[in-house]
Design a protein around this motif. Structure first.
Motif, PDB file in Angstrom:
ATOM      1  N   VAL A 134       0.933  -1.313  -0.075  1.00  0.00           N
ATOM      2  CA  VAL A 134      -0.033   0.038  -0.171  1.00  0.00           C
ATOM      3  C   VAL A 134       0.885   1.324   0.011  1.00  0.00           C
ATOM      4  O   VAL A 134       1.876   1.314   0.797  1.00  0.00           O
ATOM      5  N   THR A 135       0.524   2.106  -0.856  1.00  0.00           N
ATOM      6  CA  THR A 135       1.104   3.591  -0.792  1.00  0.00           C
ATOM      7  C   THR A 135      -0.181   4.730  -1.008  1.00  0.00           C
ATOM      8  O   THR A 135      -1.132   4.345  -1.268  1.00  0.00           O
ATOM      9  N   GLY A 136       0.349   5.712  -0.431  1.00  0.00           N
ATOM     10  CA  GLY A 136      -0.873   6.682  -0.740  1.00  0.00           C
ATOM     11  C   GLY A 136      -0.155   8.185  -0.947  1.00  0.00           C
ATOM     12  O   GLY A 136       0.950   8.654  -0.607  1.00  0.00           O
ATOM     13  N   SER A 137      -1.148   8.971  -1.260  1.00  0.00           N
ATOM     14  CA  SER A 137      -0.802  10.589  -1.554  1.00  0.00           C
ATOM     15  C   SER A 137      -1.739  11.475  -0.714  1.00  0.00           C
ATOM     16  O   SER A 137      -2.889  10.975  -0.672  1.00  0.00           O
ATOM     17  N   ASP A 138      -1.026  12.559  -0.090  1.00  0.00           N
ATOM     18  CA  ASP A 138      -2.026  13.333   0.694  1.00  0.00           C
ATOM     19  C   ASP A 138      -1.282  14.527   1.002  1.00  0.00           C
ATOM     20  O   ASP A 138      -0.187  14.619   0.590  1.00  0.00           O
ATOM     21  N   GLU A 139      -1.943  15.598   1.447  1.00  0.00           N
ATOM     22  CA  GLU A 139      -1.218  16.950   1.715  1.00  0.00           C
ATOM     23  C   GLU A 139      -1.465  17.089   3.271  1.00  0.00           C
ATOM     24  O   GLU A 139      -2.513  17.177   3.763  1.00  0.00           O
ATOM     25  N   ASN A 140      -0.557  17.791   3.795  1.00  0.00           N
ATOM     26  CA  ASN A 140      -0.658  18.248   5.263  1.00  0.00           C
ATOM     27  C   ASN A 140      -1.209  17.078   6.201  1.00  0.00           C
ATOM     28  O   ASN A 140      -2.009  17.451   6.847  1.00  0.00           O
ATOM     29  N   ALA A 186       2.387  10.659 -11.414  1.00  0.00           N
ATOM     30  CA  ALA A 186       3.598   9.815 -11.360  1.00  0.00           C
ATOM     31  C   ALA A 186       3.764   8.686 -10.476  1.00  0.00           C
ATOM     32  O   ALA A 186       4.187   8.035 -10.154  1.00  0.00           O
ATOM     33  N   HIS A 187       2.606   9.397  -9.166  1.00  0.00           N
ATOM     34  CA  HIS A 187       2.559   8.498  -7.931  1.00  0.00           C
ATOM     35  C   HIS A 187       1.848   7.092  -8.322  1.00  0.00           C
ATOM     36  O   HIS A 187       1.868   6.036  -7.643  1.00  0.00           O
ATOM     37  N   LEU A 188       1.145   7.006  -9.627  1.00  0.00           N
ATOM     38  CA  LEU A 188       0.364   5.856  -9.871  1.00  0.00           C
ATOM     39  C   LEU A 188       1.108   4.912 -10.949  1.00  0.00           C
ATOM     40  O   LEU A 188       0.768   4.388 -11.842  1.00  0.00           O
ATOM     41  N   GLU A 189       2.438   5.371 -10.986  1.00  0.00           N
ATOM     42  CA  GLU A 189       3.447   4.410 -11.871  1.00  0.00           C
ATOM     43  C   GLU A 189       4.345   3.632 -11.103  1.00  0.00           C
ATOM     44  O   GLU A 189       4.969   4.137 -10.185  1.00  0.00           O
ATOM     45  N   PRO A 190       4.490   2.240 -11.337  1.00  0.00           N
ATOM     46  CA  PRO A 190       3.679   1.434 -12.272  1.00  0.00           C
ATOM     47  C   PRO A 190       2.075   1.456 -11.752  1.00  0.00           C
ATOM     48  O   PRO A 190       1.859   1.504 -10.583  1.00  0.00           O
ATOM     49  N   ALA A 191       1.183   0.944 -12.632  1.00  0.00           N
ATOM     50  CA  ALA A 191      -0.232   1.331 -12.115  1.00  0.00           C
ATOM     51  C   ALA A 191      -0.673   0.187 -11.146  1.00  0.00           C
ATOM     52  O   ALA A 191      -0.198  -1.094 -11.115  1.00  0.00           O
ATOM     53  N   PRO A 192      -1.161   0.826 -10.019  1.00  0.00           N
ATOM     54  CA  PRO A 192      -1.605  -0.120  -8.810  1.00  0.00           C
ATOM     55  C   PRO A 192      -2.799  -1.064  -9.367  1.00  0.00           C
ATOM     56  O   PRO A 192      -3.300  -0.806 -10.382  1.00  0.00           O
ATOM     57  N   ASP A 193      -2.918  -2.164  -8.633  1.00  0.00           N
ATOM     58  CA  ASP A 193      -4.279  -2.914  -8.946  1.00  0.00           C
ATOM     59  C   ASP A 193      -5.568  -2.275  -8.611  1.00  0.00           C
ATOM     60  O   ASP A 193      -6.556  -2.649  -9.066  1.00  0.00           O
ATOM     61  N   CYS A 194      -5.576  -1.593  -7.532  1.00  0.00           N
ATOM     62  CA  CYS A 194      -6.768  -0.682  -7.357  1.00  0.00           C
ATOM     63  C   CYS A 194      -6.417   0.773  -6.656  1.00  0.00           C
ATOM     64  O   CYS A 194      -5.331   0.826  -5.893  1.00  0.00           O
ATOM     65  N   VAL A 195      -7.141   1.758  -7.179  1.00  0.00           N
ATOM     66  CA  VAL A 195      -7.100   3.068  -6.553  1.00  0.00           C
ATOM     67  C   VAL A 195      -8.007   3.296  -5.690  1.00  0.00           C
ATOM     68  O   VAL A 195      -9.327   3.338  -6.037  1.00  0.00           O
ATOM     69  N   VAL A 196      -7.859   3.588  -4.553  1.00  0.00           N
ATOM     70  CA  VAL A 196      -8.965   3.771  -3.448  1.00  0.00           C
ATOM     71  C   VAL A 196      -9.072   5.391  -3.450  1.00  0.00           C
ATOM     72  O   VAL A 196      -7.971   6.106  -2.729  1.00  0.00           O
ATOM     73  N   VAL A 197     -10.129   5.996  -3.698  1.00  0.00           N
ATOM     74  CA  VAL A 197     -10.293   7.440  -3.763  1.00  0.00           C
ATOM     75  C   VAL A 197     -11.193   7.908  -2.526  1.00  0.00           C
ATOM     76  O   VAL A 197     -12.286   7.612  -2.171  1.00  0.00           O
TER      77      VAL A 197
END
Length: 460
Positions: free
Chosen positions: A15-21, A44-55
């Protein structure tokens, strides 16, 4: 989102993730789990493509990673969808809902039911101090989750709790909230009716009977309820009733009566009548799943609360600094009332940041005046997102709020800058004062700044 990341990692996913603050306690929890956190949003955070993106539900169209997900046709899901399919379906689910007390009640239920030997999985919107985490993944058939009425994602505007497949559903209380999502109280009631309608005929609906609006919702569904209803509170007509409530020596004690019969005496380190109601809800849920009364009592007595719920962050030179998540006026009032009981002979200094969408809005202008009545000294920070509140139809008028609070013959000040608040407090505070800092965000690190300034300042 941080909790779900930890749960998926516990299942063996990368698992990886992106966020601010990102701020504590979730930032430190992610770091401790070794989950990679990327600052800001970038395709670029989604390279290589993940199996699922949780929004997450705070992420809108236009976000670079959302646009990349859509244009690349990557698989994406909302947080509640992933929870439902990966963790809840096929298990026995307890969903804890209501305007106030969800996090504490969910945490209480998780600890009590764990102590009863059922080893539940859970996810909570805060760090449960007994577990040192906001989630727990086990192989048992039991799952406990905080059910939020806020919307699910930009592509699913229904409440999150509609995904959680409740066998047991707790509705603690009901008030108007989330003015950016719900037009009025009636719209909130509709959402809770829909949740109630999901409880199966072999399940249990556990309703806070001290809340007039919960009563109205349940009574409006007469003839349409297909599940057993349990009511609780301090009201005389509640099925489960708390009586003889007493706070002494740092603990709250009360007796529970079920249908008029004495069911037992309980104690908890939690303070305030609202927490007695939270305890009642957790007691009923645990009993419904067969937890013995002795284990329920032991769980209540050893519960250590949740981070950011009347959490003492430190004590310096006799000044106690408390962090609380309160932002709705009812939560502010109940928190300050509970602190007034616990610290009866000490000055209560309230510091409040209007940060949530609801608290930034003018909807509760008058209610906030009453909410601060238990405090002796009040500081209100700037409205965190005045532009968004203006778009919603009106901004909380902090100058008027301060004027109305000051009219109660108590010192009240509007101070916009966190560092200036700290400077003002350090020159004002004296030994014995209790500072209650209330915000649903990081509030500019004010807790650490105040504690550091108190240590460095000669005191009077």
């Amino acid at each position: 989102m941080a909790s779900l990341a930890g749960m998926l990692q516990a299942r063996g996913h990368r698992v990886t993730g992106s966020d601010e603050n990102v701020y504590p306690p979730m930032s430190t929890m992610l770091e401790g789990l070794g989950i990679g956190l990327m600052q800001g949003y970038n395709a670029a955070h989604l390279e290589p493509a993940p199996d699922c993106v949780v929004v997450g539900n705070a992420i809108p169209r236009g976000n670079p990673e959302v646009e990349h997900t859509l244009s690349r046709r990557l698989l994406y899901r909302s947080l509640p969808e992933v929870l439902k399919e990966e963790f809840i379906r096929g298990r026995r689910s307890l969903v804890v809902a209501g305007t106030h007390g969800k996090t504490t009640t969910t945490s209480l239920a998780a600890w009590i039911i764990d102590q009863g030997g059922l080893n539940p999985s859970f996810m909570v919107g805060g760090v449960v101090q007994n577990f040192g985490a906001s989630f727990h993944v086990t192989g048992s058939d039991y799952f406990i989750i905080e059910g939020d009425e806020y919307d699910t994602a930009y592509f699913d505007k229904g409440p999150k709790f509609m995904h959680y497949l409740p066998e047991l559903a707790i509705v603690n209380n009901l008030e108007f909230d989330h003015a950016d999502i719900y037009h009025d109280l009636d719209a909130v009631k509709v959402a809770f009716r829909r949740l109630i309608n999901l409880v199966p005929d072999n399940g249990r609906l556990i309703c806070g009977w001290d809340s007039p609006h919960v009563r109205e919702v349940v009574e409006s569904m007469e003839g349409k309820l297909f599940t057993q209803v349990e009511t609780f509170g301090t009201s005389q007509d509640a099925g489960w009733q708390a009586r003889d409530i007493d706070y002494a020596e740092g603990r709250t004690r009360f007796r529970v009566f079920r249908e008029g019969l004495d069911w037992g005496e309980f104690q908890t380190p939690l303070i305030g009548d609202f927490n007695v109601r939270n305890c009642l809800a957790a007691i009923i849920a645990a009993d419904a799943w067969g937890v013995e009364r002795q284990a329920i009592a032991a769980g209540l007595a050893t519960f250590q609360s949740v981070r950011r719920r009347c959490e003492v962050r430190g004590e310096v030179k006799g000044v106690t600094v408390i962090d609380d998540f309160a932002h709705h006026p009812t939560a502010v009032r109940e928190t300050l009332t509970a602190l007034r009981v616990k610290y009866a002979d000490r000055r209560i200094v309230a510091v409040f940041e209007p940060r949530s969408r609801t608290s930034c809005h003018a909807t509760f202008q008058d209610q906030y005046v009453k909410a601060f009545m238990p405090a002796d000294y009040v500081i209100i920070s700037r409205v965190f997102d005045s532009q968004r509140a203006a778009e919603m139809g009106g901004v909380l008028d902090t100058a008027k709020l301060i004027g109305d609070i000051a009219a109660q013959n108590k010192p009240a000040f509007a101070i916009t800058d966190v560092d200036e608040i700290v400077r003002s407090l350090t020159s004002e505070l004296s030994s014995g004062d209790v500072v209650a800092i209330m915000s649903n965000g990081a509030f500019g690190g004010i807790h650490e700044k105040l504690l550091a300034a108190l240590k460095a300042t000669p005191f009077h």
